[in-house]
Design a protein around this motif. Sequence first.
Motif, short mmCIF file in Angstrom:
data_model
loop_
_atom_site.label_atom_id
_atom_site.label_comp_id
_atom_site.label_asym_id
_atom_site.label_seq_id
_atom_site.Cartn_x
_atom_site.Cartn_y
_atom_site.Cartn_z
N ASP A 1 35.28 25.49 33.19
CA ASP A 1 35.91 24.20 33.49
C ASP A 1 36.79 24.35 34.73
N GLY A 2 37.32 23.24 35.23
CA GLY A 2 38.23 23.28 36.37
C GLY A 2 37.51 23.63 37.66
N VAL A 3 38.07 24.57 38.40
CA VAL A 3 37.57 24.89 39.73
C VAL A 3 36.13 25.41 39.71
N TRP A 4 35.70 25.95 38.59
CA TRP A 4 34.31 26.41 38.50
C TRP A 4 33.31 25.29 38.79
N GLN A 5 33.72 24.04 38.55
CA GLN A 5 32.82 22.91 38.74
C GLN A 5 32.94 22.29 40.13
N THR A 6 33.99 22.63 40.87
CA THR A 6 34.25 21.95 42.14
C THR A 6 34.25 22.88 43.35
N ILE A 7 34.23 24.19 43.14
CA ILE A 7 34.32 25.11 44.26
C ILE A 7 33.11 24.97 45.18
N ASP A 8 33.40 24.98 46.47
CA ASP A 8 32.35 25.05 47.48
C ASP A 8 32.10 26.50 47.88
N ARG A 9 33.22 27.21 48.11
CA ARG A 9 33.11 28.63 48.45
C ARG A 9 34.50 29.25 48.45
N LEU A 10 34.56 30.55 48.44
CA LEU A 10 35.80 31.28 48.66
C LEU A 10 36.11 31.34 50.14
N GLY A 11 37.41 31.31 50.49
CA GLY A 11 37.81 31.44 51.87
C GLY A 11 37.76 32.89 52.34
N GLU A 12 38.05 33.08 53.62
CA GLU A 12 37.93 34.41 54.23
C GLU A 12 39.09 35.33 53.88
N TYR A 13 40.29 34.78 53.63
CA TYR A 13 41.43 35.63 53.31
C TYR A 13 41.27 36.19 51.91
N GLN A 14 41.30 37.53 51.78
CA GLN A 14 41.10 38.16 50.48
C GLN A 14 41.96 39.42 50.39
N LEU A 15 43.00 39.34 49.56
CA LEU A 15 43.86 40.49 49.28
C LEU A 15 43.68 40.88 47.83
N ARG A 16 43.39 42.16 47.58
CA ARG A 16 43.17 42.61 46.21
C ARG A 16 44.04 43.82 45.89
N PHE A 17 44.41 43.95 44.64
CA PHE A 17 45.22 45.07 44.18
C PHE A 17 44.95 45.23 42.69
N ALA A 18 45.35 46.36 42.13
CA ALA A 18 44.97 46.64 40.75
C ALA A 18 45.97 47.55 40.07
N ILE B 1 44.05 43.19 37.39
CA ILE B 1 43.55 43.02 38.75
C ILE B 1 44.21 41.78 39.34
N GLY B 2 44.65 41.89 40.59
CA GLY B 2 45.26 40.77 41.28
C GLY B 2 44.51 40.42 42.54
N TYR B 3 44.58 39.14 42.93
CA TYR B 3 43.85 38.67 44.10
C TYR B 3 44.60 37.48 44.70
N PHE B 4 44.81 37.51 46.00
CA PHE B 4 45.34 36.37 46.74
C PHE B 4 44.32 36.01 47.81
N GLY B 5 43.96 34.75 47.89
CA GLY B 5 43.00 34.30 48.87
C GLY B 5 43.05 32.79 48.99
N THR B 6 41.90 32.19 49.30
CA THR B 6 41.81 30.73 49.35
C THR B 6 40.52 30.29 48.69
N ILE B 7 40.53 29.04 48.26
CA ILE B 7 39.35 28.40 47.69
C ILE B 7 39.08 27.12 48.47
N VAL B 8 37.82 26.90 48.82
CA VAL B 8 37.42 25.67 49.52
C VAL B 8 36.74 24.76 48.52
N GLU B 9 37.30 23.56 48.37
CA GLU B 9 36.71 22.51 47.54
C GLU B 9 36.38 21.32 48.45
#
Length: 285
Positions: A44-61, A68-76
Amino acid sequence: MDRNALYQVLDDYLHALDKGDASAVNWSDHPLTSENNVMLERGDGVWQTIDRLGEYQLRFADSQTGGIGYFGTIVEPMEESAFSLRLKVDDDGKVSESEMVIVRNSDSGLVLPNPQFYTKPILEANAQAPSSRAEMERLSNGYFETLELNDGEIHTRFHPDCNRVENGFQSTNAPENAGIIPTTGMGCEEQFRLGFYRYDDRLRARRFPLIDEERGIVMAHGFIDHCGALDRYQLTNGKWVESFIRRPHSFYLAEIFKIDHGMICQIEANFITVPYHMPSPWDAL
């Protein structure tokens, strides 16, 4: 699980999210999933509206807890939004928790202009002089203590070059943004010593679910409450200013702190407006 294994779980999750296919995630039997502080069913939620992930992707664990942590952007369809994700992986490598914060400016009660999402080398690098888990959490919680009822007292340690980015907006050491928020030309500690954030009444429901000791990153969640009663107030330099917030109001936040040499060196926060005093569904678990 080690870092590489956790990152593989994240990559698989992000690939599924990018395709809008929640069924492709290796979920545990009874996973808990939330988007913007509300529990949702898988898919539900963004799973139904996402177009793609943005280019900024920061990951840590956090290999100790399976976080697991992630900071980035989502394009809707309407916009590109700041995006934070926290996953928890069980002993079988399955996703048991997913917590998202998506800062959709079209829905926000506070829009910070001209967001810029870019890689920050300080967040990508390992800590040069790592601190213990307990000390990292203490320094991060001390930041919240400093922010709560901000009276000019400092309850943590800031690196002299500490920077903060909020919803993609550079809010420290950026004099070009001072016309939007007067303190943006200052550093982290200078802002707090001024007592500018006096209108922050309470920072509650603080959680520190993920600590990446190798990278020196703490991920935190919580709420900032504003009763809205404060009108004019005096800074520690004697200047009188007016509060930005004049109604009952709360922020729900996902925030990371980069800690090295026993100091906070970088802060990145994503936050959204939620109903005043809204509780966290995660606290009831």
